[in-house]
Write a protein that holds these residues in place. Structure first.
Motif, PDB file in Angstrom:
ATOM      1  N   ALA A 506       0.842  -1.189   0.000  1.00 32.94           N
ATOM      2  CA  ALA A 506       0.000   0.000   0.000  1.00 32.94           C
ATOM      3  C   ALA A 506       0.885   1.249   0.000  1.00 32.94           C
ATOM      4  O   ALA A 506       2.069   1.190   0.349  1.00 32.94           O
ATOM      5  N   ASN A 507       0.315   2.361  -0.382  1.00 35.31           N
ATOM      6  CA  ASN A 507       1.062   3.606  -0.560  1.00 35.31           C
ATOM      7  C   ASN A 507       1.849   3.973   0.702  1.00 35.31           C
ATOM      8  O   ASN A 507       1.269   4.363   1.715  1.00 35.31           O
ATOM      9  N   PRO A 508       3.185   3.882   0.680  1.00 34.11           N
ATOM     10  CA  PRO A 508       3.977   4.186   1.885  1.00 34.11           C
ATOM     11  C   PRO A 508       3.948   5.658   2.252  1.00 34.11           C
ATOM     12  O   PRO A 508       4.094   6.015   3.424  1.00 34.11           O
ATOM     13  N   GLU A 573      21.233  10.808   3.643  1.00 36.06           N
ATOM     14  CA  GLU A 573      20.350   9.659   3.833  1.00 36.06           C
ATOM     15  C   GLU A 573      19.653   9.312   2.513  1.00 36.06           C
ATOM     16  O   GLU A 573      18.887  10.112   1.975  1.00 36.06           O
ATOM     17  N   PRO A 574      19.897   8.116   1.948  1.00 36.06           N
ATOM     18  CA  PRO A 574      19.296   7.778   0.650  1.00 36.06           C
ATOM     19  C   PRO A 574      17.906   7.151   0.724  1.00 36.06           C
ATOM     20  O   PRO A 574      17.178   7.161  -0.265  1.00 36.06           O
ATOM     21  N   ASP A 575      17.523   6.603   1.883  1.00 37.36           N
ATOM     22  CA  ASP A 575      16.357   5.725   1.880  1.00 37.36           C
ATOM     23  C   ASP A 575      15.277   6.023   2.916  1.00 37.36           C
ATOM     24  O   ASP A 575      14.122   5.697   2.694  1.00 37.36           O
ATOM     25  N   ARG A 576      15.605   6.616   4.058  1.00 31.56           N
ATOM     26  CA  ARG A 576      14.648   6.624   5.160  1.00 31.56           C
ATOM     27  C   ARG A 576      14.013   7.996   5.388  1.00 31.56           C
ATOM     28  O   ARG A 576      14.660   9.030   5.235  1.00 31.56           O
ATOM     29  N   ILE A 577      12.727   7.959   5.771  1.00 31.98           N
ATOM     30  CA  ILE A 577      12.063   9.129   6.331  1.00 31.98           C
ATOM     31  C   ILE A 577      12.217   9.021   7.849  1.00 31.98           C
ATOM     32  O   ILE A 577      11.856   8.000   8.448  1.00 31.98           O
ATOM     33  N   VAL A 578      12.763  10.052   8.456  1.00 26.25           N
ATOM     34  CA  VAL A 578      13.112  10.000   9.884  1.00 26.25           C
ATOM     35  C   VAL A 578      12.463  11.173  10.614  1.00 26.25           C
ATOM     36  O   VAL A 578      12.443  12.303  10.108  1.00 26.25           O
ATOM     37  N   LEU A 579      11.935  10.900  11.803  1.00 28.10           N
ATOM     38  CA  LEU A 579      11.422  11.942  12.684  1.00 28.10           C
ATOM     39  C   LEU A 579      12.416  12.130  13.830  1.00 28.10           C
ATOM     40  O   LEU A 579      12.712  11.187  14.571  1.00 28.10           O
ATOM     41  N   VAL A 580      12.947  13.353  13.971  1.00 29.31           N
ATOM     42  CA  VAL A 580      13.910  13.669  15.023  1.00 29.31           C
ATOM     43  C   VAL A 580      13.176  14.372  16.164  1.00 29.31           C
ATOM     44  O   VAL A 580      12.557  15.431  15.955  1.00 29.31           O
ATOM     45  N   ASN A 581      13.215  13.779  17.342  1.00 26.19           N
ATOM     46  CA  ASN A 581      12.561  14.357  18.503  1.00 26.19           C
ATOM     47  C   ASN A 581      13.236  15.666  18.901  1.00 26.19           C
ATOM     48  O   ASN A 581      14.456  15.720  19.065  1.00 26.19           O
ATOM     49  N   PHE A 591       9.722   5.462   7.758  1.00 22.46           N
ATOM     50  CA  PHE A 591       9.633   4.483   6.667  1.00 22.46           C
ATOM     51  C   PHE A 591      11.000   4.356   6.007  1.00 22.46           C
ATOM     52  O   PHE A 591      11.714   5.345   5.838  1.00 22.46           O
ATOM     53  N   ASP A 592      11.337   3.121   5.636  1.00 27.46           N
ATOM     54  CA  ASP A 592      12.586   2.828   4.937  1.00 27.46           C
ATOM     55  C   ASP A 592      12.250   2.310   3.542  1.00 27.46           C
ATOM     56  O   ASP A 592      11.647   1.245   3.387  1.00 27.46           O
ATOM     57  N   TYR A 598      10.379   0.204  -2.737  1.00 25.74           N
ATOM     58  CA  TYR A 598       9.026   0.713  -2.499  1.00 25.74           C
ATOM     59  C   TYR A 598       8.765   2.041  -3.199  1.00 25.74           C
ATOM     60  O   TYR A 598       7.849   2.752  -2.853  1.00 25.74           O
ATOM     61  N   ARG A 599       9.601   2.360  -4.184  1.00 27.37           N
ATOM     62  CA  ARG A 599       9.399   3.635  -4.878  1.00 27.37           C
ATOM     63  C   ARG A 599       8.671   3.446  -6.218  1.00 27.37           C
ATOM     64  O   ARG A 599       8.468   4.403  -6.949  1.00 27.37           O
ATOM     65  N   TYR A 600       8.315   2.220  -6.551  1.00 25.36           N
ATOM     66  CA  TYR A 600       7.464   1.929  -7.717  1.00 25.36           C
ATOM     67  C   TYR A 600       7.998   2.516  -9.014  1.00 25.36           C
ATOM     68  O   TYR A 600       7.350   3.326  -9.679  1.00 25.36           O
TER      69      TYR A 600
END
Length: 602
Positions: A506-508, A573-581, A591-592, A598-600
């Motif tokens: 499903a849509n990441p 960073e080539p792949d991950r969406i990251v949340l920094v506190n 998401f990785d 997962y980029r279709y």
């Protein structure tokens, strides 16, 4: 023949429309959007892929969804269409924009215009047949219209593209509507007394011109359908006033379209097409098997034939999938020879009063004779054998039921069935490569092919049982193949129709956006990956920044437009969406993408 009353006919049509809608809605939002659908999503919102018209957003160290969603102008929409889709399909993007404004952002919502146009096509095809083939008589035309609509309902190509947020279902509907209007005009030219019976000739010309413009603005290659209309006029129109009216309509329509190419998004089109022709021709000559775009071959007669045969085969439901069987010359030659033998028997005893006993078994024996001999895909080759007498049945239907006055209609039907694909093959030869030979670019032919197939089925129903039974059995076998193919499409495992042989998730982006909405706290920072980009052309693929912005753009599409989340691109960073506190500095992976997994197709 079973006589179908008008009430019962419309009841069956209603059931067909329910079935068509169900087939198109089933699993429509299951798999995430692929690369071309990403273009649809962004372009429809006036956003250039990779952010060419968002410099003020992405030039800064940080950006927010509110800045990303700043109001867009008409120039933004032109810029987005120009740079992200060579100026193609502005009418379709306008429809998607309006739809998403009302129904919101989701994969299902994005694809609903395709679902709707694909379903409407079924109803339009029914009325098209009822209106233009009424000379067959009420009972026969009702049956033909329902058969045509049913074939279009289960046609894998239509079902697959109803699940794709691109312009194709809209173009199929519009070009069929254009052909309907064109035939109404031709009818009134032949019988002027009809002009007062319904819409006047001026209204028809205006409607035809508007549909012409909208069709071209939904996809440039719809011009192949209007090319067929022009060929029909050259062959059969002998009315100077009608030629003047059509010429005026075409001139005004082309004038409107030309404004787009001179001053709108289309001004980039020809430059890009010329560059792409050179680019893919170079790949075909230097690296045909090793490019990231798949197999691209030089445009020799042999290569074009190999790529073109499956396109023609898959146009017709009775021959869908036999392209793979025809790669072996010996096998396919044997199958065709056996099919021709069966056709000869069918022709010889179609209306014979005296039939020898041995003739009853000839057709099934001929069709089955190759099974022990075929060295590859024997079931597909059996279908190829059975397709030959079925083509004869289509020809027989036309010969038996079309008199001289109706021959122009069948000529137009054949032009519309074959010219779009022939045009595609001609353009491949002219460009010097086979990259553009793909079914969707000639899919305008499918509605007319559905009518031809329905004619063959109707003729089969009128044949003697012992002639019809073996051919019908092959058609049932083919229906099993169609059912399996639909299953593969729904499972996202049919590369020709879905572009994938492994199911997507499903849509990441949507899923990650929902997680961010629920977990983001003031002071947090969202980091987006900087996937390495391959620049194929500085003139066409150029963006103002070396950073890849597409993942950030697609995430922001699903974030609240008024949100002030702090975001930036992480160059390392080539792949991950990251949340920094914001308080602890802890990094949470949202998401990785794991490379391109997962980029279709990105």
């Amino acid at each position: 023949m079973i006589a179908l009353s008008s009430r019962f006919t419309y009841l069956l049509l209603g059931l067909l429309l329910v079935l068509a809608l169900g087939l198109r809605l089933y699993r429509v939002g299951t798999y995430g959007i692929y690369f071309d659908e990403k273009a649809t999503l962004l372009v429809s919102q006036g956003i250039v892929m990779e952010g060419f018209n968002q410099r003020d957003v992405f030039d800064k160290p940080y950006f927010t969804p509110a800045e990303f969603w700043k109001p867009k102008t008409f120039n933004d929409f032109m810029e987005a269409d120009t740079r992200s889709d060579i100026g193609n399909s502005p009418a379709y993007y306008a429809v998607v924009w309006a739809w998403l404004k009302v129904f919101g952002m989701s994969d299902t919502s994005l694809r609903m215009p395709s679902v709707i146009f694909s379903t409407l096509l079924i109803g339009l095809l029914f009325f098209f047949v009822r209106r233009h083939f009424r000379f067959l008589g009420e009972a026969r035309v009702n049956a033909l219209a329902l058969l045509s609509a049913f074939i279009a309902t289960i046609e894998p190509f239509f079902v697959a593209y109803s699940h794709i947020a691109r312009n194709y279902p809209m173009t199929f509907f519009l070009t069929l509507l254009a052909t309907h209007l064109f035939l109404l005009i031709m009818e009134r030219v032949r019988q002027p007394s009809l002009a007062s019976a319904s819409a006047g000739p001026v209204g028809l010309y205006v409607a035809y011109g508007l549909v012409f413009v909208t069709s071209v603005f939904s996809h440039y290659l719809t011009v192949t359908v209007f090319l067929c209309h022009g060929l029909y006029a050259l062959l059969f129109l002998r009315n100077g006033r009608a030629w003047l009216s059509l010429g005026l309509t075409a001139g005004l329509g082309l004038g409107i379209v030309s404004l787009w190419f001179l001053f709108g998004g289309g001004q980039y089109t020809f430059f890009t097409l010329n560059y792409q022709a050179q680019f893919y021709r170079n790949i075909a000559l230097t690296n045909p098997t090793g490019s990231p775009f798949g197999l691209i071959l030089p445009a020799t007669f042999a290569n074009i034939s190999v790529r073109g045969i499956p396109i023609f085969a898959d146009l017709f439901m009775p021959t869908n999938g036999i392209g793979q069987a025809m790669t072996g010359i010996r096998n396919s030659a044997l199958a065709l020879t056996l099919g021709l033998g069966a056709t000869a028997v069918l022709h010889r005893y179609w209306s014979a009063r005296v039939v020898p006993v041995w003739a009853y078994a000839v057709i099934p024996v001929l069709l089955l004779a190759g099974l022990p001999i075929y060295s590859v895909v024997p079931e597909r080759l059996l279908v190829l054998s059975g397709a030959v007498p079925f083509v004869y049945l289509i020809g027989r239907y036309v010969y038996d039921r079309f008199d001289r006055a109706q021959r122009p209609l069948i000529t137009l039907l054949l032009l519309l069935a074959f010219v779009p694909t022939l045009f595609l093959l001609f353009m491949a030869w002219r460009s010097g490569h086979t990259f553009g030979i793909t079914q969707r670019y000639s899919g305008f032919s499918f509605p007319y092919v559905c009518i031809l197939v329905a004619m063959g089925v109707q003729q089969l129903a009128s044949a003697r049982w012992w002639l019809a039974a073996p051919i019908a059995a092959v058609l049932v076998l083919q229906l099993v193949h169609i059912g399996k193919l639909l299953g593969s499409i729904y499972a996202d495992e049919a590369p020709k129709y879905t572009y994938f042989d492994r199911p997507r998730i499903a849509n990441p982006y949507w899923q990650a956006a929902q997680q961010l909405i629920s977990t983001y706290q003031p002071g947090d920072t969202i980091l987006y990956p900087n996937k390495k980009r391959v620049i194929y052309s500085q003139a066409i693929d150029k963006t103002y920044t070396p950073l890849s912005l597409l993942d950030a753009q697609l995430m922001n599409v699903y974030l609240p437009p008024s949100a002030t989340y702090i975001q930036r691109i992480d160059p390392a960073e080539p792949d991950r969406i990251v949340l920094v506190n914001g308080r602890t500095g802890a990094r949470i992976t949202i998401f990785d993408f794991k490379g391109s997994t997962y980029r279709y197709g990105d």
